[in-house]
Design an enzyme around this catalytic site. Structure first.
Site, PDB file in Angstrom:
ATOM      1  N   LYS A  69       0.861  -1.184   0.000  1.00  0.00           N
ATOM      2  CA  LYS A  69       0.000   0.000   0.000  1.00  0.00           C
ATOM      3  C   LYS A  69       0.898   1.235   0.000  1.00  0.00           C
ATOM      4  O   LYS A  69       1.909   1.267   0.726  1.00  0.00           O
ATOM      5  CB  LYS A  69      -0.870  -0.046   1.263  1.00  0.00           C
ATOM      6  CG  LYS A  69      -1.886   1.059   1.408  1.00  0.00           C
ATOM      7  CD  LYS A  69      -2.722   0.829   2.668  1.00  0.00           C
ATOM      8  CE  LYS A  69      -3.830   1.815   2.870  1.00  0.00           C
ATOM      9  NZ  LYS A  69      -4.662   1.506   4.058  1.00  0.00           N
ATOM     10  N   SER A  87      -9.559   1.406   3.231  1.00  0.00           N
ATOM     11  CA  SER A  87      -8.757   2.222   2.341  1.00  0.00           C
ATOM     12  C   SER A  87      -7.703   1.426   1.572  1.00  0.00           C
ATOM     13  O   SER A  87      -7.121   1.941   0.625  1.00  0.00           O
ATOM     14  CB  SER A  87      -8.054   3.315   3.138  1.00  0.00           C
ATOM     15  OG  SER A  87      -7.165   2.739   4.088  1.00  0.00           O
ATOM     16  N   SER A 140      -9.568  -1.012   7.324  1.00  0.00           N
ATOM     17  CA  SER A 140      -9.081  -0.840   5.952  1.00  0.00           C
ATOM     18  C   SER A 140      -8.423  -2.053   5.319  1.00  0.00           C
ATOM     19  O   SER A 140      -8.133  -2.029   4.127  1.00  0.00           O
ATOM     20  CB  SER A 140      -8.120   0.336   5.892  1.00  0.00           C
ATOM     21  OG  SER A 140      -8.871   1.510   5.847  1.00  0.00           O
TER      22      SER A 140
END
Ligand code: GLN
Length: 501
Positions: free
Chosen positions: A78, A153, A177
Site C-alpha cells: 500500500k 482504504s 481498511s
C-alpha cells in the site's frame, strides 16, 4: 507462462523451490497481468517494473534459498508504506513527490525474506475512507464489478490481489481498511493485534489504531506473509515486547496453524470450539443477502461441531462515534507536520508564514483529509475536549472490557465484515456520515487493539459479489485465527475468479 500469477502464493513457492520456474518468470507474469488489468482497475499508483525485474534476476542468479520464506515471490505495498528510493504518495497531491530514503520495518522484512516488490497500491488519501474513492490518483475499481468500489482504504491492495496482479500485498488497518476491502474483493486479510507489526516507516493516520497486515488469496498465503512481517522492531516504540506478555504467549507458529487447520478434517479443528456471536454485530441492519450467506456459514460451523455462543458487547453502539472522534484527533495531530515547509508541497503565491500554511494545506489535502483535520482539531480544543475526546477514550476502555469478558469464555468472535456488499461509485459521495457508518462492524477491533481475520463466506445470491466475515481473537492469538479460518475455508466452496476483469 502468463498464468503463473494466478497460482496461490504457497503453490508458487513450491514451484520456485523445485525450479519449475524462477523469480523472473513470476515477476514477468505479474507485470503482464498488471499491464492487462490496470486500465480497468487502477489498483497501483506506481509499478516498479525496472527494480522488480532487476531484483528477480538477482535472486535467480543466487538460486532458491530455504531460509528465505518468500524467496522470489512478487508482492505489493500500500502506498503509505515507505520503500527506499520510490515515491510514497499516500494517494495525496501534497506528498506525491516524497521519496523515502529508508525502508519501512515491514518492507525490510519482506526484502530480507526474499520477496520481490512489484508495485505500490492505490488507497484513500492518507488511508481515510472505506471505498478507495478518496485517492488523488482516481478510484480503484472492484475486479468483481467495475462499477463498484473495492472497499477501502487498502482497496488497491485488495483489488490487485484478487485480480492476481501479485501473490499478496500489505495494507494498513486503522478502522477496517484491510478487512473491509478483503471482504468486498473476496480476499483473506488480517488486522494483527496492535503492536504486533512494526509501524516504523508507515505514514501515521491514527497512531494508537494503525496496524500493517497482509492480504492474500488464501488463509495459508496470508499466514506466510504475516509470519514474515510479525515481530518487534526497536524503531517503533509501540511494537510489543512479547517476552513481557502476561501469562505466557499463545501459539506463535502461524504457518503451521494455517496448515494444520487446512489439512485436517474441519470437524477436527472446529469440534467443541466456542465461537461467540454478538447480537450487537448481527442485529446491525445486515442486508438480507449478507444475512443469508453468513447464516449459511453458521449452519456449517454448527454441523462441524463448533459451539456458537451468544456474547454481549454492550458498548458497541458507541463504537463508530468513539472511533471517528479519536482517530480524527490523532489524524489532526499526525497531519500537522505537513505544513509545506518541512513536509509537503509548498504553495507558491503565499506572503506571510500563516498564509503559506493555509495555502499549502488547502491545496494539498483533499476534502476528506480536511474534514478529519477539522473534526480532530475541534474535539481536541479546550472546552470540547471533555465532552468528546475524553468520553470517547472512556468508551474505548469499556469496550475492551466487553471483549475481555466475551473472550474469556469463547476463543473467538465471528461477525460479518460489513452490513452489505460493495457499493456503486458515488453511493456515499454526498453523505460522509453514511461512509462512516459503513465501518460499523470493523472499527471496534481497532479501538480495543485485538486481532481480526477477514475471509470470504460466499457470494451474495442477488449481487453475485463476495460477502466477508471476520474472526476476532484474543491478544496475540493470531494462530487461533489462522487455524480456524483454514478450517472454515475448507467448509466453503471456492469463490471462483472475479468476473470484472
Ligand atoms: N474507513 C475508516 C476511516 O475512514 C478506516 C480507515 C482505515 O482503516 N485506514 O477512518
Amino acid at each position: 507462462m502468463s498464468d503463473l500469477c494466478s497460482m496461490s502464493l504457497s503453490r508458487a513457492l513450491l514451484g520456485l523451490r523445485r525450479r519449475e520456474y524462477g523469480a523472473l518468470d513470476l515477476t514477468r507474469s505479474c507485470l503482464e497481468r498488471i499491464r492487462a488489468t490496470e486500465p480497468y482497475l487502477n489498483a497501483c499508483i506506481s509499478v516498479l517494473e525496472e527494480s522488480a525485474l532487476e531484483r528477480a534476476a538477482a535472486l535467480d542468479e543466487i538460486g532458491p534459498r530455504e531460509d528465505k520464506p518468500l524467496w522470489g515471490v512478487p508482492v505489493m505495498l500500500k502506498d503509505i508504506i515507505c520503500l527506499k528510493g520510490h515515491p510514497c504518495t499516500c494517494a495525496s497531491r501534497f506528498v506525491e513527490n516524497f521519496i523515502p530514503f529508508y525502508d519501512a520495518g515491514v518492507a525490510s522484512r519482506l526484502k530480507e525474506a526474499g520477496a520481490v516488490i512489484v508495485a505500490k497500491n492505490n488507497l484513500d488519501e492518507f488511508a481515510m475512507g472505506s471505498g478507495t474513492e478518496n485517492s488523488a490518483f482516481g478510484p480503484t475499481r472492484n475486479p468483481w464489478d467495475l462499477a463498484r468500489v473495492p472497499g477501502g482504504s487498502s482497496g488497491g491492495s485488495a483489488a490487485a490481489v484478487a485480480a492476481a496482479q501479485a501473490f499478496g500485498a500489505l495494507g494498513t488497518d486503522t478502522g477496517g481498511s484491510i478487512r473491509l476491502p478483503a471482504g468486498f474483493c473476496g480476499c483473506v486479510g488480517l488486522k494483527p493485534t496492535y503492536g504486533r507489526v512494526s509501524r516504523f516507516g508507515v505514514v501515521a493516520f491514527g497512531s494508537s489504531f494503525d496496524q500493517v497486515g497482509p492480504l492474500a488469496r488464501s488463509v495459508e498465503d496470508c499466514a506466510r506473509l504475516f509470519e514474515v512481517i510479525a515481530g518487534p522492531d526497536p524503531r517503533d516504540a509501540t511494537s510489543a515486547r512479547l517476552d513481557l506478555h502476561p501469562g505466557g504467549l499463545p501459539e506463535q507458529d502461524f504457518v503451521r496453524a494455517a496448515l494444520e487447520g487446512g489439512e485436517r478434517e474441519p470437524q477436527d479443528t472446529l469440534k467443541g470450539l466456542k465461537i461467540g456471536l454478538a447480537r450487537e454485530f448481527w442485529d446491525s441492519g445486515l442486508t438480507p443477502e449478507v444475512e443469508r450467506v453468513c447464516r449459511g456459514l453458521l449452519d456449517k460451523l454448527a454441523d462441524a461441531g463448533a459451539v456458537l455462543e451468544p456474547v454481549s458487547l454492550p458498548h458497541q453502539k458507541y463504537a463508530v462515534a468513539s472511533y471517528y472522534i479519536m482517530s480524527s484527533a490523532e489524524a489532526s495531530t499526525n497531519l500537522a507536520r505537513f505544513d509545506g515547509v518541512r513536509y509537503g508541497r509548498r504553495a507558491e503565491q503565499a506572503g506571510e508564514l500563516d498564509e503559506l500554511y493555509v495555502a499549502s494545506r488547502s491545496a494539498g489535502f483533499g476534502p476528506e483529509a480536511q474534514r478529519r483535520i477539522m473534526l480532530g482539531t475541534f474535539v481536541l480544543s479546550s472546552g470540547y475536549y471533555d465532552a468528546y475526546y475524553r468520553k470517547a477514550a472512556q468508551i474505548r476502555r469499556l469496550l475492551r472490557g466487553d471483549f475481555d469478558r466475551a473472550l474469556e469464555n469463547c476463543r473467538l468472535i465471528l461477525a460479518p465484515t460489513c452490513t452489505r456488499t460493495a457499493w456503486n461509485f458515488g453511493f456515499t459521495e454526498n453523505d460522509p456520515l453514511l461512509a462512516y457508518k459503513m465501518d460499523l462492524l470493523t472499527v471496534t477491533l481497532n479501538l480495543v487493539g485485538l486481532p481480526g481475520l477477514a475471509l470470504p463466506a460466499g457470494l451474495g445470491d442477488e449481487s453475485r459479489l463476495p460477502v466477508g466475515v471476520q474472526l476476532m481473537g484474543r491478544p496475540f492469538d493470531e494462530a487461533a485465527l489462522f487455524r480456524t479460518a483454514a478450517a472454515v475455508e475448507r467448509l466453503l466452496p471456492p469463490l471462483g475468479k472475479p468476473g470484472g476483469v
